[in-house]
Design an enzyme around this catalytic site. Structure first.
Site, PDB file in Angstrom:
ATOM      1  N   GLY A  33      48.416  33.639  44.313  1.00  0.00           N
ATOM      2  CA  GLY A  33      47.361  34.593  44.655  1.00  0.00           C
ATOM      3  C   GLY A  33      47.147  35.614  43.566  1.00  0.00           C
ATOM      4  CG  ASN A  34      43.656  37.388  42.933  1.00  0.00           C
ATOM      5  OD1 ASN A  34      43.213  38.396  43.458  1.00  0.00           O
ATOM      6  ND2 ASN A  34      43.101  36.189  43.107  1.00  0.00           N
ATOM      7  NE  ARG A  35      49.812  42.711  40.402  1.00  0.00           N
ATOM      8  CZ  ARG A  35      50.983  42.781  41.006  1.00  0.00           C
ATOM      9  NH1 ARG A  35      51.065  43.273  42.230  1.00  0.00           N
ATOM     10  NH2 ARG A  35      52.064  42.349  40.396  1.00  0.00           N
ATOM     11  CB  SER A  36      41.299  40.857  44.410  1.00  0.00           C
ATOM     12  OG  SER A  36      40.109  41.424  44.907  1.00  0.00           O
ATOM     13  CB  ALA A 100      40.062  38.163  42.109  1.00  0.00           C
TER      14      ALA A 100
END
Ligand code: CTP
Ligand code: CA
Length: 228
Positions: A33-36, A100
């Site tokens: 995943g990512n930090r958005s 994102a």
């Protein structure tokens, strides 16, 4: 506030906003995943509703309340986000890709939870995800299918922010690219943002550090100007 003075300049318009960050499954319990946080995309959806638009918000893995008056479509992966955005974009005046989207996903997903053993773990092989923004731009360039009149991308850049942004706008064929300056507690998970909006004509509009709602309103101002 800005909203009050805008009347309903998006009345009768349908806009699509993607928000949050995609998750690419490794196994039933794990993902890449990512930090958005989704804050900027949700601010865009709220301000568009306030300006009279019909809003479809394609939301990937955010922990935020639904914006009143928007149609929210929940997705998890880039593949799902692509399907939801392309379907909604067929009836849209504008699409804003604030999400994102993961560039890569695991080639294979384990159907069962991966267990550890005495041996070293297997590597995770990745493959590219489709570029949704580029696909929207390409469909329009080819004049095929129905496509939104205005296409907006977001980009978070670190080093040569403007040059990277300009190249990205051209590569993806979008009308506007909102380039965030990453770092100094900006962007991820914070209520404030600072950005430069690049236009397809080569202009740039600087948005000073401030609430994500203010940035959203500037984006909609620029979108409204491009609508007939
Ligand atoms: N985007 C997309 N589909 C992808 C990746 C990105 O639609 N598979 C969109 C994002 O939502 C964003 C814009 O493209 O609006 C720019 O994303 P960014 O990650 O900055 O661009 P990339 O082309 O993936 O380049 P980079 O190598 O810098 O990550
Ligand atoms: Ca990327």
């Amino acid at each position: 506030r800005v909203l009050a003075g805008r009347g309903g300049d998006l009345a009768g318009r349908h806009v699509v906003v993607s928000a949050g960050g995609t998750r690419e499954a490794i196994d039933p319990v794990r993902f890449i995943g990512n930090r958005s946080s989704g804050l900027q995309g949700y601010a865009l959806a709220r301000t568009a509703v306030a300006r009279g638009a019909e809003v479809t918000l394609v939301s990937a893995n955010v922990a935020l309340p639904d914006p009143a008056g928007a149609k929210v479509v929940r997705v998890e992966s880039a593949t799902q986000l692509r399907e939801a955005v392309l379907a909604a974009a067929e009836h849209a005046d504008a699409v804003v890709m604030a999400a994102a989207v993961a560039d890569f996903r695991p080639v294979r997903q384990s159907g069962t939870k991966i267990k550890k053993s005495a041996a070293e773990p297997d590597p995770i092989h990745l493959t590219k995800n489709p570029d949704i923004l580029a696909e929207l731009g390409e469909t329009r360039r080819a004049g095929s299918g129905t496509h939104p009149r205005v296409i907006v991308g977001f980009a978070a850049e670190t080093d040569d922010v403007l040059a990277n942004g300009r190249a990205k706008l051209e590569r993806k064929g979008c009308d506007l690219l909102v380039v965030n300056q990453v770092g100094e507690n900006l962007a991820f998970g914070t209520p404030d943002n600072a950005a430069v909006v690049l236009t397809a004509e080569g202009d740039s509009v600087e948005i000073p550090r401030g609430p994500k709602e203010d940035l959203a309103d500037v984006v909609w101002n620029l979108v409204v100007r491009r609508l007939p």
